[in-house]
Write an enzyme that holds these catalytic residues in place. Structure first.
Site, mmCIF file in Angstrom:
data_model
loop_
_atom_site.group_PDB
_atom_site.id
_atom_site.type_symbol
_atom_site.label_atom_id
_atom_site.label_comp_id
_atom_site.label_asym_id
_atom_site.label_seq_id
_atom_site.Cartn_x
_atom_site.Cartn_y
_atom_site.Cartn_z
ATOM 1 N N SER A 42 -1.300 -2.720 -3.204
ATOM 2 C CA SER A 42 -1.488 -3.931 -3.999
ATOM 3 C C SER A 42 -1.206 -5.178 -3.143
ATOM 4 C CB SER A 42 -0.591 -3.858 -5.242
ATOM 5 O OG SER A 42 -1.049 -4.727 -6.235
ATOM 6 N N ASP A 168 -5.269 -1.041 -9.210
ATOM 7 C CA ASP A 168 -3.967 -1.258 -8.598
ATOM 8 C C ASP A 168 -3.264 0.028 -8.144
ATOM 9 O OD1 ASP A 168 -1.522 -2.325 -7.931
ATOM 10 O OD2 ASP A 168 -1.420 -3.620 -9.704
#
Lengths: 279, 283
Positions: A42, A168
Site C-alpha cells: 500500500s 489494497d
C-alpha cells in the site's frame, strides 16, 4: 572473507505515515547499512519504489507533499451521496473516488518504470478482491502494481493486473515480512504502522473505519507474531510513535513524520549493528 | 498441564460462521459416542451459541430446538428507526457508537428466553465466549454473568446489530478480533484443542456498496483467520486439530432449516479427524 548477510527492508501500509520510511532510509545510509531488497505494501510501496529508484530523500519528501493532498479524493462526497440515494450503482470495479488525480501523480513520478529497471529487487503486495488471496507483484510496470496495492477498498477503484482485480495489500497482509523471508533475507528491517482508533463515532463512515482498523490491526499483530516465531533469522520492527493521530492529508506533518521514522530507526541501530558485526 | 487422572485437557473451540456453527452439534455426537470428555468450550459469534448449549450440557435435540426458537429471520425484521434517522439527518439525530440498523430488543429477548437465564457458573463444562472491544480492537473474553448477555455481545454483526454494552465496554462481534479463538484455550491450559472453524463466504457478485462491504469483511476476516491459525499452530506446544466442515451449498444467515444437514457435515468432518484424536488421547 565472510559473506554479507542479505538485508531486506519491508515497508507496511499506513498512507501518509509511510513517509516515515524516508527517515528510516536516511538513518540506514548514515550508518552505511546496505539493503539488498525491498518489499512494500500500500502506501509503503511508494517509498519502496522510490528507494529502489534511488530517489534522494529530498525527492521523496517532495513526492510526499504532492501526493498526499485531498485532491486525490476527488468526487468522494458526491459519489458517497449518490451511492446512498441509489443513483450510483456499485460493482466490483467501482470506487467512491475518481482516481484520475492519484493515477496521474504516480505516473508523472514513476512513468513507465519496470521492476526490472530498478536498482535492487523490489516486490509489491496487493490483495485479490474476489478470492481474498495475497498477491505478490514483481514484474511489469511498477505503477500498475503500486496503484493496485494502494486501492483502499470502496474508496479507490480496484486495479486490474494480469486479469485479476486487485485491491489494497493491507486487506491480506499489512506488513508482508514473509515475502522477504521467502526470498531468503536473513535480516529483515520491518517498518509497520498500526491504524489509529477513534474515540468518537459521528457517522457511518467513522464506524466503518473503526471496524476496518480493528481487522487490519489484528491481522498485523497475528502475522507479525507468526513471522517472528517462524523466521530463523532476525526481524527488527521499526514502529514509529507519532504525537497524536496523523490524518490522511496532513502534509504539514510530513517533516515530523519523517523525523519520527528516523527516531524509531535509530533505536534499532545498536541491535542491527551488533548483529552485523557478529556475523 | 494434566488433570487429576493425568488425562490431557481437551478444549473445544467453535469459530464464527452463523448457522454453519451448528456443525459443532455433529462433532459433539461423535465425541460423545467415543466417550471423549471435553474440559472447556470456547465460542465466537455464531459459535458462541453452540458453545453455550454444549457447555450447559443440553442434549442434541434440545440444542436444535433452542436454536430454532432463538434464531429466526424476524430478529432482523424490525428496523431501528433511530438508525434510519441517524443516517438521514446526522446533524439532528447524533450518530454515536451504539449504531445498528436493526432494533435489537427482539434478539436480546430471544437469547434471554432461549438460555433460560443460565449463567456461566451453571455450566457443566467451563465456558468462554469472545467479543471485541469497539474502542481498542482487542479481544474480550467473557466468562461470568449471564450467558445470554455474552452471546449477544459476541454476535454483534457489524452494521446489523448495535454493539452491546457490557460492564462499561462497547463490544462488537468476536470475529473482528479472532474468528477462531484458539488462543483462549491455550491460555486456559488445554493440551488438545479441537478447533472447528469456518471460512467466511465470498460474494457471488458485487452489485452494491453493501455487498462490497460484505466482500471486504470476508476478505479481511479470512485473512485474519489464517494468520491467527498459523500463529497458534506454531506457538502451541501441544496439539491443535482443525475441523473444517465442507458444505455443498451456501448456508445463509437464517437457513435454520438446513441445520440437520449442517450437523451431518459436522459429523463427517469430525469422523475424518477421529483416528488422529484417538491416537493423541491414547484410546
Amino acid at each position: 572473507m565472510s559473506e554479507k548477510k542479505q538485508i531486506a527492508l519491508v515497508i507496511g501500509s499506513g498512507g501518509i505515515k509511510c513517509a516515515a520510511a524516508i527517515g528510516l532510509w536516511r538513518v540506514l545510509q548514515d550508518e552505511n547499512i546496505q539493503v539488498d531488497s525491498i518489499v512494500g505494501c500500500s502506501g509503503g510501496s511508494i517509498y519502496g519504489a522510490a528507494i529502489a529508484s534511488r530517489f534522494s530523500t529530498d525527492e521523496m519528501q517532495n513526492l510526499s507533499k504532492i501526493l498526499w493532498t485531498s485532491e486525490i479524493m476527488q468526487g468522494y462526497t458526491e459519489n458517497l451521496k449518490a451511492s446512498k440515494d441509489g443513483t450510483l450503482r456499485f460493482n466490483e470495479r467501482s470506487g467512491l473516488v475518481n482516481d484520475a488525480v492519484l493515477n496521474s501523480t504516480l505516473q508523472k513520478v514513476f512513468g513507465e518504470t519496470k521492476f526490472s529497471d530498478l536498482h535492487m529487487p523490489f516486490k509489491i503486495v496487493a490483495t485479490d478482491l474476489l478470492s481474498g488471496d495475497k498477491v505478490t507483484l514483481s514484474e511489469g510496470n511498477v505503477f500498475d502494481a503500486m496503484r493496485a496495492s494502494l486501492a483502499i477498498p470502496i474508496i479507490f477503484p480496484p486495479w486490474e493486473v494480469d486479469g485479476r482485480l486487485l485491491i489494497d495489500g493491507a486487506a491480506s497482509d499489512p506488513l508482508p515480512i514473509d515475502v522477504a523471508i521467502q526470498d531468503g533475507a536473513e535480516i529483515i528491517i520491518a517498518m509497520g504502522f498500526p491504524l489509529d482508533y477513534r474515540s468518537r463515532f459521528r457517522s457511518m463512515t467513522a464506524v466503518q473505519e473503526q471496524l476496518n482498523s480493528i481487522y487490519m490491526n489484528n491481522i498485523l499483530t497475528s502475522t507479525y507474531a507468526f513471522y517472528n516465531l517462524a523466521h530463523h533469522a532476525e526481524i527488527f520492527p521499526v514502529i514509529p510513535e507519532f504525537d497524536g493521530a496523523v490524518s490522511m492529508f496532513d502534509v504539514a506533518k510530513i517533516p515530523d513524520v519523517i523525523e519520527h521514522g528516523a527516531q524509531a530507526a535509530r533505536k534499532q541501530m545498536p541491535h542491527i549493528k551488533r548483529l552485523l558485526s557478529s556475523l | 498441564m494434566m488433570t487429576k487422572n493425568d488425562r490431557p485437557r481437551v478444549a473445544l473451540v467453535i469459530g464464527s460462521g452463523s448457522v454453519k456453527c451448528a456443525a459443532a452439534l455433529g462433532l459433539m455426537k461423535v465425541l460423545e459416542r467415543e466417550h471423549i470428555d471435553v474440559d472447556m468450550v470456547v465460542g465466537c459469534s455464531g459459535g458462541a451459541i453452540y458453545a453455550s448449549l454444549i457447555a450447559l450440557g443440553w442434549p442434541g435435540q434440545r440444542a436444535i430446538d433452542t436454536t430454532l426458537k432463538m434464531w429466526t429471520r424476524d430478529v432482523t425484521a424490525k428496523r431501528n428507526t433511530r438508525a434510519i434517522l441517524q443516517l438521514a439527518l446526522p446533524w439532528i439525530f447524533k450518530f454515536d457508537e451504539s449504531f445498528g440498523l436493526i432494533d435489537d430488543r427482539m434478539i436480546n429477548r430471544r437469547f434471554r428466553d432461549g438460555f433460560e437465564g443460565a449463567t456461566f457458573a451453571q455450566t457443566r463444562i467451563p465456558l468462554f465466549v469472545t467479543a471485541t472491544d469497539l474502542y481498542n480492537g482487542e479481544q474480550v473474553v467473557l466468562s461470568d454473568g449471564t450467558i445470554a448477555e455474552a452471546v449477544r455481545a459476541s454476535i454483534s454483526i457489524p452494521y446489523i446489530f448495535p454493539p452491546h454494552k457490557l460492564n462499561g465496554r462497547f463490544l462488537v462481534d468476536g470475529y473482528q478480533s479472532d474468528p477462531l479463538p484458539i488462543g483462549v484455550a491455550i491460555k486456559e491450559g488445554a493440551d488438545i484443542i479441537i478447533a472447528m472453524g469456518f471460512e467466511s463466504p465470498y460474494q457471488e457478485q458485487i452489485t452494491s456498496l453493501m455487498r462490497y462491504n460484505y466482500q471486504m469483511s470476508s476478505v479481511t476476516s479470512n485473512n485474519l483467520l489464517k494468520a491467527n491459525f498459523a500463529f497458534h499452530n506454531l506457538a502451541h506446544h501441544s496439539e491443535i486439530i482443525p475441523i473444517i466442515p465442507e458444505f455443498k451449498h451456501r448456508i445463509k444467515l437464517f437457513d435454520t432449516d438446513k441445520i440437520p444437514y449442517v450437523i451431518e457435515e459436522g459429523e463427517r468432518a469430525a469422523e475424518a479427524q477421529l483416528p488422529y484424536l484417538k491416537e493423541l488421547l491414547g484410546k
